[in-house]
Write an enzyme that holds these catalytic residues in place. Structure first.
Site, PDB file in Angstrom:
ATOM      1  N   HIS A  80      -8.995   0.533  -1.153  1.00  0.00           N
ATOM      2  CA  HIS A  80      -9.361   1.380  -0.171  1.00  0.00           C
ATOM      3  C   HIS A  80     -10.986   1.608   0.562  1.00  0.00           C
ATOM      4  O   HIS A  80     -11.723   1.927  -0.270  1.00  0.00           O
ATOM      5  CB  HIS A  80      -8.923   2.964  -0.404  1.00  0.00           C
ATOM      6  N   GLU A  94     -11.187   2.973   6.132  1.00  0.00           N
ATOM      7  CA  GLU A  94     -10.278   4.595   6.582  1.00  0.00           C
ATOM      8  C   GLU A  94     -10.561   4.586   6.774  1.00  0.00           C
ATOM      9  O   GLU A  94     -10.240   5.215   8.182  1.00  0.00           O
ATOM     10  CB  GLU A  94      -9.365   5.112   5.255  1.00  0.00           C
ATOM     11  N   HIS A 126       0.564  -1.417  -0.218  1.00  0.00           N
ATOM     12  CA  HIS A 126       0.032  -0.225   0.341  1.00  0.00           C
ATOM     13  C   HIS A 126       1.153   1.089  -0.145  1.00  0.00           C
ATOM     14  O   HIS A 126       1.194   1.651   0.738  1.00  0.00           O
ATOM     15  CB  HIS A 126      -0.791   0.314   1.468  1.00  0.00           C
ATOM     16  N   ASP A 143       1.570   4.387   3.233  1.00  0.00           N
ATOM     17  CA  ASP A 143       1.160   4.682   2.087  1.00  0.00           C
ATOM     18  C   ASP A 143       1.306   6.083   1.264  1.00  0.00           C
ATOM     19  O   ASP A 143       1.069   5.942  -0.052  1.00  0.00           O
ATOM     20  CB  ASP A 143      -0.652   5.407   3.126  1.00  0.00           C
ATOM     21  N   ASP A 144       1.420   7.069   2.171  1.00  0.00           N
ATOM     22  CA  ASP A 144       1.866   8.149   1.249  1.00  0.00           C
ATOM     23  C   ASP A 144       3.036   8.840   2.055  1.00  0.00           C
ATOM     24  O   ASP A 144       3.689  10.019   2.232  1.00  0.00           O
ATOM     25  CB  ASP A 144       1.004   9.577   0.958  1.00  0.00           C
ATOM     26  N   HIS A 176       1.434   5.017  -2.452  1.00  0.00           N
ATOM     27  CA  HIS A 176       0.789   5.472  -3.433  1.00  0.00           C
ATOM     28  C   HIS A 176       1.972   6.462  -4.382  1.00  0.00           C
ATOM     29  O   HIS A 176       2.678   7.219  -3.578  1.00  0.00           O
ATOM     30  CB  HIS A 176      -0.655   6.896  -3.424  1.00  0.00           C
TER      31      HIS A 176
HETATM   32  N1  ADE Z   1      -5.080   8.556  -1.521  1.00  0.00           N
HETATM   33  C1  ADE Z   1      -3.526   8.818  -1.904  1.00  0.00           C
HETATM   34  N2  ADE Z   1      -3.906   8.671  -0.523  1.00  0.00           N
HETATM   35  C2  ADE Z   1      -4.903   8.237  -0.497  1.00  0.00           C
HETATM   36  C3  ADE Z   1      -5.938   7.868   1.060  1.00  0.00           C
HETATM   37  N3  ADE Z   1      -4.947   7.547   2.507  1.00  0.00           N
HETATM   38  N4  ADE Z   1      -6.885   7.251   1.238  1.00  0.00           N
HETATM   39  C4  ADE Z   1      -7.423   7.555  -0.130  1.00  0.00           C
HETATM   40  N5  ADE Z   1      -6.855   7.921  -1.042  1.00  0.00           N
HETATM   41  C5  ADE Z   1      -5.456   8.610  -1.012  1.00  0.00           C
HETATM   42 ZN    ZN Z   2      -3.925   4.706   0.516  1.00  0.00          ZN
END
Ligand code: ADE
Ligand code: ZN
Length: 346
Positions: free
Chosen positions: A205, A208, A25, A286-287, A27
């Site tokens: 997703h 969340e 996971h 994630d990011d 992005h």
């Molecule tokens: N796009 C990038 N990060 C995300 C996240 N945590 N939740 C949903 N979309 C995303």
């Molecule tokens: Zn994500």
């Protein structure tokens, strides 16, 4: 699960860093560090509404998912050429290798780019070339999962799928991301059914920020194989039983949850509760450029905050390989190396 010998608390961070792991996971646009955003903006003559790297970084104070997404999509606007996509993915894959990530399945958001006039082939060719080089030069296997943006229409998702089909051999699976609440999985029922017919792996997703009902429909309507995040599932005992029974993996992202205020602190995170209930949870970043850390930071900060031990570390790493979309022989090889790492660890 293989029993693991006890490890002293002060040695646990070293074990977490050393153990081989898969990241499921991430992005890729969320790995764009402020320095690279500024370098690409300069290279491409793109204006960004921040005067410096420090000013941009200080804007990373999020209150929820949408407050992050607004800045994340603005950051991605500097990506124009195939080389830009290559450079972004290469920078992430180098960091992944340093964290002993040996396999990764990268999300990308083509609609963010095609809406600005960047061609699908530019995006996919740049990312794919970085994946090929990572295997040869870094020893990291990497493949691509194309995500539909759920704040856009299903029609838009169908158009994106159409543009991607000439490159279908370069795409492992399909995902669903962006603003969750108000955009339930069932909004994308028809396009996911089509992707399933086409033989793609499916993930989404769900849970969340959104309710457990979204996890149910991701499973029962979209028929996904993994749930990205899924932490809200602990509010629904029946759903927890379903996830455990069917070994549906959750790709949990602790630092993301912290930065987007899903949990007030890491000590309150429910990762341990998910593992104790028998769910196939994994840890992911994630990011990472936005949330303060790549894989090993997610592991070490989460373990520092909560009652997690070497057995949990092993389970999380093993889950990451078992939940990945690599073939059984590759899974076996990675798990054998994981076992050897734990065996040799002093
Ligand atoms: N796009 C990038 N990060 C995300 C996240 N945590 N939740 C949903 N979309 C995303
Ligand atoms: Zn994500």
């Amino acid at each position: 699960m293989t029993p693991v010998k006890p490890v002293a608390a002060d040695r646990l961070p070293a074990l977490l860093r050393q153990m081989p792991k898969a990241e499921l996971h991430i992005h890729i646009e969320g790995s764009l560090e402020p320095e690279l955003i500024f370098a690409l903006a300069r290279r491409n003559g793109v204006q960004i509404p921040y005067a410096s790297v420090d000013e941009l970084r200080s804007a990373y104070a999020f209150t929820n998912l949408q407050s992050f997404l607004d800045i994340y999509y603005a950051g991605a606007s500097v990506l124009i050429t195939e080389q830009d996509f290559y450079d972004m993915a290469r920078a992430y894959l180098v960091k992944a290798a340093q964290d002993n990530v040996v396999h990764t399945e990268l999300f990308f958001d083509p609609q963010t780019h095609t809406a600005r006039g960047v061609r699908m082939e530019t995006v996919i060719n740049g990312l794919h070339r970085a994946c090929v080089d990572a295997q040869a030069e870094l020893g990291v296997s990497a493949s691509l999962i194309l995500c539909f943006l759920r704040h856009l229409s299903e029609e838009d998702a169908f158009a994106s799928l159409e543009q991607a089909l000439p490159f279908r051999d370069l795409i492992l699976g399909i995902g669903l991301d962006s603003g969750e609440v108000g955009n339930p999985p069932e909004k994308f029922a028809r396009v996911f059914a089509r992707c399933r017919e086409l033989g793609f792996h499916l993930v989404a997703h769900a849970g969340e920020e959104g309710p457990p009902a979204y996890v149910w429909t991701a499973l029962d309507v979209l028929k996904v194989e993994r749930i990205d995040h899924g932490v809200q599932s602990s509010k629904d005992a029946l759903l927890m039983q379903r996830l455990a029974r069917d070994r549906i993996a959750l790709t949990v992202c602790p630092l993301s949850n912290l930065k987007l205020c899903v949990f007030p602190d890491l000590a309150s995170h429910n990762l341990r509760q998910l593992l104790d209930a028998g769910l196939a949870a994994t840890v992911n970043s994630d990011d990472p450029a936005y949330f303060g850390g790549y894989m090993n930071e997610n592991f070490t900060q989460t373990f520092a905050a909560g009652p997690l031990n070497a057995q949990h570390a092993y389970t999380l790493a093993r889950n990451s390989f078992e939940a990945s979309f690599i073939d059984d022989a590759a899974k076996r090889r990675h798990i054998d190396r994981l076992d050897a790492t734990f065996e040799a660890f002093q």
